[in-house]
Design an enzyme around this catalytic site. Structure first.
Site, PDB file in Angstrom:
ATOM      1  N   VAL A  66      33.409  29.784 -14.182  1.00  0.00           N
ATOM      2  CA  VAL A  66      34.544  29.330 -14.998  1.00  0.00           C
ATOM      3  C   VAL A  66      34.050  28.508 -16.192  1.00  0.00           C
ATOM      4  O   VAL A  66      34.442  28.745 -17.340  1.00  0.00           O
ATOM      5  CB  VAL A  66      35.533  28.497 -14.144  1.00  0.00           C
ATOM      6  CG1 VAL A  66      36.631  27.902 -15.017  1.00  0.00           C
ATOM      7  CG2 VAL A  66      36.146  29.348 -13.045  1.00  0.00           C
ATOM      8  N   ASP A  97      25.650  20.359 -16.991  1.00  0.00           N
ATOM      9  CA  ASP A  97      25.442  20.685 -15.576  1.00  0.00           C
ATOM     10  C   ASP A  97      24.322  19.802 -15.056  1.00  0.00           C
ATOM     11  O   ASP A  97      23.367  19.525 -15.794  1.00  0.00           O
ATOM     12  CB  ASP A  97      25.075  22.169 -15.422  1.00  0.00           C
ATOM     13  CG  ASP A  97      25.403  22.683 -14.034  1.00  0.00           C
ATOM     14  OD1 ASP A  97      26.269  23.558 -13.910  1.00  0.00           O
ATOM     15  OD2 ASP A  97      24.796  22.175 -13.051  1.00  0.00           O
ATOM     16  N   GLY A 148      42.803  48.930   0.644  1.00  0.00           N
ATOM     17  CA  GLY A 148      41.345  48.997   0.801  1.00  0.00           C
ATOM     18  C   GLY A 148      40.858  48.098   1.909  1.00  0.00           C
ATOM     19  O   GLY A 148      41.504  47.959   2.948  1.00  0.00           O
ATOM     20  N   GLY A 177      38.469  39.830  -1.247  1.00  0.00           N
ATOM     21  CA  GLY A 177      37.355  38.922  -0.988  1.00  0.00           C
ATOM     22  C   GLY A 177      37.160  38.050  -2.212  1.00  0.00           C
ATOM     23  O   GLY A 177      38.085  37.834  -2.989  1.00  0.00           O
ATOM     24  N   CYS A 202      37.858  33.269  -4.684  1.00  0.00           N
ATOM     25  CA  CYS A 202      39.160  32.676  -5.021  1.00  0.00           C
ATOM     26  C   CYS A 202      40.254  32.937  -3.996  1.00  0.00           C
ATOM     27  O   CYS A 202      40.788  31.994  -3.413  1.00  0.00           O
ATOM     28  CB  CYS A 202      39.606  33.169  -6.390  1.00  0.00           C
ATOM     29  SG  CYS A 202      38.396  32.818  -7.660  1.00  0.00           S
ATOM     30  N   GLU A 210      36.649  37.830 -12.269  1.00  0.00           N
ATOM     31  CA  GLU A 210      35.218  38.073 -12.448  1.00  0.00           C
ATOM     32  C   GLU A 210      35.022  39.495 -12.946  1.00  0.00           C
ATOM     33  O   GLU A 210      35.730  40.408 -12.528  1.00  0.00           O
ATOM     34  CB  GLU A 210      34.479  37.859 -11.121  1.00  0.00           C
ATOM     35  CG  GLU A 210      34.452  36.409 -10.728  1.00  0.00           C
ATOM     36  CD  GLU A 210      33.566  36.144  -9.526  1.00  0.00           C
ATOM     37  OE1 GLU A 210      32.602  36.889  -9.299  1.00  0.00           O
ATOM     38  OE2 GLU A 210      33.854  35.175  -8.813  1.00  0.00           O
TER      39      GLU A 210
HETATM   40  C1  UGA Z   1      41.259  36.349  -8.962  1.00  0.00           C
HETATM   41  C2  UGA Z   1      42.513  36.463  -9.837  1.00  0.00           C
HETATM   42  O1  UGA Z   1      42.810  37.838 -10.093  1.00  0.00           O
HETATM   43  C3  UGA Z   1      42.334  35.720 -11.152  1.00  0.00           C
HETATM   44  O2  UGA Z   1      43.554  35.756 -11.896  1.00  0.00           O
HETATM   45  C4  UGA Z   1      41.964  34.261 -10.854  1.00  0.00           C
HETATM   46  O3  UGA Z   1      41.723  33.528 -12.038  1.00  0.00           O
HETATM   47  C5  UGA Z   1      40.698  34.227 -10.014  1.00  0.00           C
HETATM   48  O4  UGA Z   1      40.937  34.962  -8.792  1.00  0.00           O
HETATM   49  C6  UGA Z   1      40.379  32.786  -9.735  1.00  0.00           C
HETATM   50  O5  UGA Z   1      41.202  32.100  -9.119  1.00  0.00           O
HETATM   51  O6  UGA Z   1      39.366  32.288 -10.235  1.00  0.00           O
HETATM   52  P1  UGA Z   1      38.896  37.616  -8.862  1.00  0.00           P
HETATM   53  O7  UGA Z   1      38.665  36.855  -7.603  1.00  0.00           O
HETATM   54  O8  UGA Z   1      37.824  37.701  -9.870  1.00  0.00           O
HETATM   55  O9  UGA Z   1      40.190  37.021  -9.632  1.00  0.00           O
HETATM   56  O10 UGA Z   1      39.202  39.107  -8.439  1.00  0.00           O
HETATM   57  P2  UGA Z   1      40.426  40.126  -8.422  1.00  0.00           P
HETATM   58  O11 UGA Z   1      40.194  41.172  -9.426  1.00  0.00           O
HETATM   59  O12 UGA Z   1      41.719  39.429  -8.466  1.00  0.00           O
HETATM   60  O13 UGA Z   1      40.205  40.758  -6.978  1.00  0.00           O
HETATM   61  C7  UGA Z   1      40.233  39.942  -5.804  1.00  0.00           C
HETATM   62  C8  UGA Z   1      40.030  40.785  -4.577  1.00  0.00           C
HETATM   63  O14 UGA Z   1      41.179  41.590  -4.329  1.00  0.00           O
HETATM   64  C9  UGA Z   1      38.851  41.766  -4.655  1.00  0.00           C
HETATM   65  O15 UGA Z   1      38.164  41.763  -3.417  1.00  0.00           O
HETATM   66  C10 UGA Z   1      39.506  43.115  -4.904  1.00  0.00           C
HETATM   67  O16 UGA Z   1      38.751  44.192  -4.418  1.00  0.00           O
HETATM   68  C11 UGA Z   1      40.801  42.941  -4.125  1.00  0.00           C
HETATM   69  N1  UGA Z   1      41.904  43.807  -4.612  1.00  0.00           N
HETATM   70  C12 UGA Z   1      42.412  43.640  -5.849  1.00  0.00           C
HETATM   71  C13 UGA Z   1      42.432  44.761  -3.755  1.00  0.00           C
HETATM   72  O17 UGA Z   1      41.981  44.918  -2.605  1.00  0.00           O
HETATM   73  N2  UGA Z   1      43.476  45.527  -4.189  1.00  0.00           N
HETATM   74  C14 UGA Z   1      44.004  45.389  -5.428  1.00  0.00           C
HETATM   75  O18 UGA Z   1      44.957  46.130  -5.763  1.00  0.00           O
HETATM   76  C15 UGA Z   1      43.457  44.421  -6.277  1.00  0.00           C
END
Ligand code: UGA
Length: 495
Positions: free
Chosen positions: A15, A34, A276, A280, A283, A158
């Site tokens: 971040v 840092d 799926g 994970g 967050c 990410e």
């Molecule tokens: C998530 C949020 O999407 C961001 O908006 C937020 O800022 C961030 O957390 C945070 O709090 O820092 P991120 O953890 O990078 O972002 O990943 P995502 O793209 O949201 O995916 C999270 C998980 O959900 C992954 O394991 C992904 O494979 C899974 N996922 C996502 C699904 O299983 N199905 C989906 O339809 C979407």
């Protein structure tokens, strides 16, 4: 362009680092601090500690011009008007966020403040953290008129964090007075007035000079809740579709069609409806637990969040059982595993369903040959190479002579494998896909037994006739296989 703001960002994790280069990209002067000296040195020398799209080019563009790296918090605070706190808030005991890093940084900042500063919470924190930060500053002797505390949560994913920062759906500023809100408005002005999008070399995305970013000002408490509630809601959407996927399978439905049909309703939308292996990353698991804890602290039982978590964890067992169903018994089987990161586009393996599943499969006696385009180095630290854990240089090398291929991460490349080559390479043409990257009918055409999530398994080969083998009604092939394996294990023990 508005007058640049002198910004200090504390923490050069994913971040803090993304925020630092993006603030520089929109014209501000940034010092990123840092206390990890080796990381600071790496960044000063132009190194990039995380895999993130566009980060290397932006770092190169702004290094030592718009953004500087240091371990000297005192000097950085003195020179800055806004101090963004972007340190880790790991999950503590009982699900609550561990705020000790935030507290330590605030104590240090308090000792360097001699003119008005705005402290900005960028880390994900529970409601009322703004209040605790204020109390801490006062306890350490800073007079109240010398600082304000603002919540400015990040919504970066990410892998796409840079574009998410520069082309945000919204910018949320939780400020309890106008003076501090005004500084945050100034910081984000290049995005909200559209100047950034009209500038030469601006990174393209969904926003334009005519359709710039929206900034919402709320109270600090509301902003803190917006962050937790947004992540919890997205996690809920994922668990919901995963629960529907489990149901769909029992009645020969297809979760991809179901999600498409639901998503066409504009009130539901298509995003975050991909069934799926469950969510994970650093967050969602942490924030669902922390939000639940926040509710408990207020005497509320936010039961739905517990269900979200349980469904999520169950997805890994669902997948494990699919592997077992496809192979009958697991002991001694060699499996090719495609994907280790928690999702495609990142090298992050924190709370990765892939790692949990591989551990379970190894405990069950399987040998794994894994491949991931960028997450193998990080994985080797937690799953070191051994007689049961090997790493390959590409998907086909992983598949060589394996009893089955497992797809664990949704990397785009894993969805366009050369199926003829794969079939030649594998010992048996069996694919268990935890990310639904292929159509079952297409895999059947190419001669694969193909199991995926929320869709009937298609079978080829000698066991029964080709096509779907879902037994109608109550008996499921997984149940049959589990029973058979239990019998085999008992027989083995008796022997
Ligand atoms: C998530 C949020 O999407 C961001 O908006 C937020 O800022 C961030 O957390 C945070 O709090 O820092 P991120 O953890 O990078 O972002 O990943 P995502 O793209 O949201 O995916 C999270 C998980 O959900 C992954 O394991 C992904 O494979 C899974 N996922 C996502 C699904 O299983 N199905 C989906 O339809 C979407």
């Amino acid at each position: 362009m508005p007058k640049p703001v002198n910004i200090c960002v504390v923490g050069s994790g994913y971040v803090g680092l993304v925020a630092s280069v993006c603030f520089a990209e929109i014209g501000h002067s940034v010092i990123c601090v840092d206390n990890d000296q080796s990381k600071v040195k790496l960044l000063q020398d132009g190194g990039v500690p995380i895999y993130e799209n566009h980060l290397p080019e932006l770092l190169q563009k702004h290094l030592s011009v718009g953004v500087h790296f240091t371990s000297d918090l005192h000097a950085a605070v003195e020179q800055s008007e806004a101090i963004f706190i972007a340190v880790g808030t790991p999950q503590g005991s009982s699900g609550s966020a561990d705020l000790s890093y935030v507290e330590a940084v605030v104590c240090e900042i308090a000792q360097c403040v001699d003119s008005y500063k705005v402290l900005v919470e960028k880390s994900t924190v529970p409601v009322y953290t703004n209040e605790w930060i204020s109390q801490c500053m006062i306890r350490y002797g800073v007079t109240r008129h010398l600082f304000d505390v603002v919540s400015n949560p990040e919504f970066l994913r990410e892998g796409t964090a840079i574009i998410d920062f520069l082309h945000p759906d919204r910018i949320v500023v939780g400020a309890n007075n106008e003076r501090s809100a005004e500084l945050l408005r100034r910081i984000y002005e290049p995005l909200t007035n559209g100047h950034y999008y009209a500038a030469d070399g601006a990174l393209p995305g969904s926003l334009t000079a005519d359709n710039p970013a929206k900034l919402l000002v709320t109270s600090a408490q509301s902003a803190e809740l917006i962050k937790h509630a947004s992540n919890a809601f997205l996690a809920l959407k994922i668990s919901f579709i995963n629960a529907v996927a489990t149901l769909a399978e029992t009645v020969d439905g297809d979760i991809e069609d179901i999600a498409a049909g639901m998503g066409l309703d504009s009130r539901i939308g298509t995003k975050f409806l991909r069934a799926g292996l469950g969510y994970g990353g650093s967050c969602f698991p942490k924030d669902v637990a922390a939000f639940s804890w926040v509710a408990q602290q207020q005497g509320l039982n936010f039961q739905i969040l517990e269900e979200v978590r349980k469904i999520n964890e169950n997805q890994q067992d669902v997948f494990f059982n699919k592997v077992r169903s496809a192979l009958w018994t697991l002991r001694g089987k060699k499996l090719a595993a495609l994907g280790l990161a928690f999702k495609g586009g990142t090298d992050d393996i924190r709370e990765s369903p892939a790692i949990v599943i591989l551990r379970k499969l190894m405990e069950a006696g399987c040998t794994i040959v894994a491949y991931d385009p960028v997450a193998m180095d990080k994985t080797k630290a937690v799953l070191p190479p051994s007689t049961s854990m090997h790493y390959a240089s590409d998907p086909y090398a992983a598949a060589a002579d394996a009893d089955a291929l497992l797809i664990l991460t949704d990397w785009t490349n894993f969805g366009c494998l050369d199926l003829a080559r794969l079939k030649e390479t594998l010992r048996f043409p069996v694919v268990v896909d935890g990310r639904n990257l292929y159509k079952p009918s297409y895999m059947l055409e190419h001669g694969f037994t193909y199991a995926s999530m929320g869709r009937a398994t298609t079978h080829t080969g000698s066991i029964g006739k080709e096509g779907k083998r879902r037994l109608p009604g109550s008996i499921r092939i997984e149940t049959l296989v589990e029973g058979l394996e239990a019998q085999t294990d008992t027989a083995r023990q008796e022997a």
